[in-house]
Write an enzyme that holds these catalytic residues in place. Sequence first.
Site, PDB file in Angstrom:
ATOM      1  N   HIS A   5      15.628  15.047   0.237  1.00 40.79           N
ATOM      2  CA  HIS A   5      15.670  16.108   1.245  1.00 40.79           C
ATOM      3  C   HIS A   5      14.990  17.374   0.743  1.00 40.79           C
ATOM      4  CE1 HIS A   5      19.498  17.105  -0.955  1.00 40.79           C
ATOM      5  NE2 HIS A   5      19.031  18.321  -0.808  1.00 40.79           N
ATOM      6  N   GLU A  56      17.900  19.750   4.761  1.00 39.38           N
ATOM      7  CA  GLU A  56      19.229  20.314   4.551  1.00 39.38           C
ATOM      8  C   GLU A  56      19.158  21.791   4.904  1.00 39.38           C
ATOM      9  OE1 GLU A  56      22.106  21.695   0.861  1.00 39.38           O
ATOM     10  OE2 GLU A  56      20.573  20.188   0.479  1.00 39.38           O
ATOM     11  N   HIS A  74       4.969  24.842   3.632  1.00 35.31           N
ATOM     12  CA  HIS A  74       5.419  24.350   4.927  1.00 35.31           C
ATOM     13  C   HIS A  74       6.066  22.975   4.778  1.00 35.31           C
ATOM     14  CE1 HIS A  74       1.307  22.696   4.505  1.00 35.31           C
ATOM     15  NE2 HIS A  74       1.825  21.618   5.078  1.00 35.31           N
ATOM     16  N   GLU A 126       4.181  22.122   9.833  1.00 34.17           N
ATOM     17  CA  GLU A 126       2.883  21.571  10.241  1.00 34.17           C
ATOM     18  C   GLU A 126       3.131  20.294  11.033  1.00 34.17           C
ATOM     19  OE1 GLU A 126      -1.404  20.201   8.332  1.00 34.17           O
ATOM     20  OE2 GLU A 126       0.372  20.276   7.052  1.00 34.17           O
TER      21      GLU A 126
END
Length: 132
Positions: A5, A56, A74, A126
């Site tokens: 994550h 998260e 990003h 993005e």
Amino acid sequence: MQFLHTMLRVGNLQRSIDFYTQVLGMKLLRTTERPAQKYSLAFLGYAGNPEQAEIELTYNHGVDRYELGTAFGHVAIGVADVAATCAAVRERAAALGGAITREPGPVQGGDTVIAFITDPDGYKIELIERAG
């Protein structure tokens, strides 16, 4: 090894959950409350681990804003149709605090279609067009 994550600190957990679920179509996978430690977590994604990595969202109680700095770039999400996704984002994001910051079009020097949006806390996302 497996990518699990990415954690983003947010100023309003419910607003961010609403953005990622209602604008980007993610699922709220699970939440964790840690009142003694003064933070709350929400894990979101299109599928949970181990199929896909998750985002998260961390809310530190009493902190409603963060300086993003210049180190973060990003998060990237593959979509079937960048223009259609941006149209949906444009329709839903205004009420939830997101915005399109780069309209759909080919990446400079290439032909991959991309766009950029921001979430309510200003994190860049993005959108990359992927067939299938």
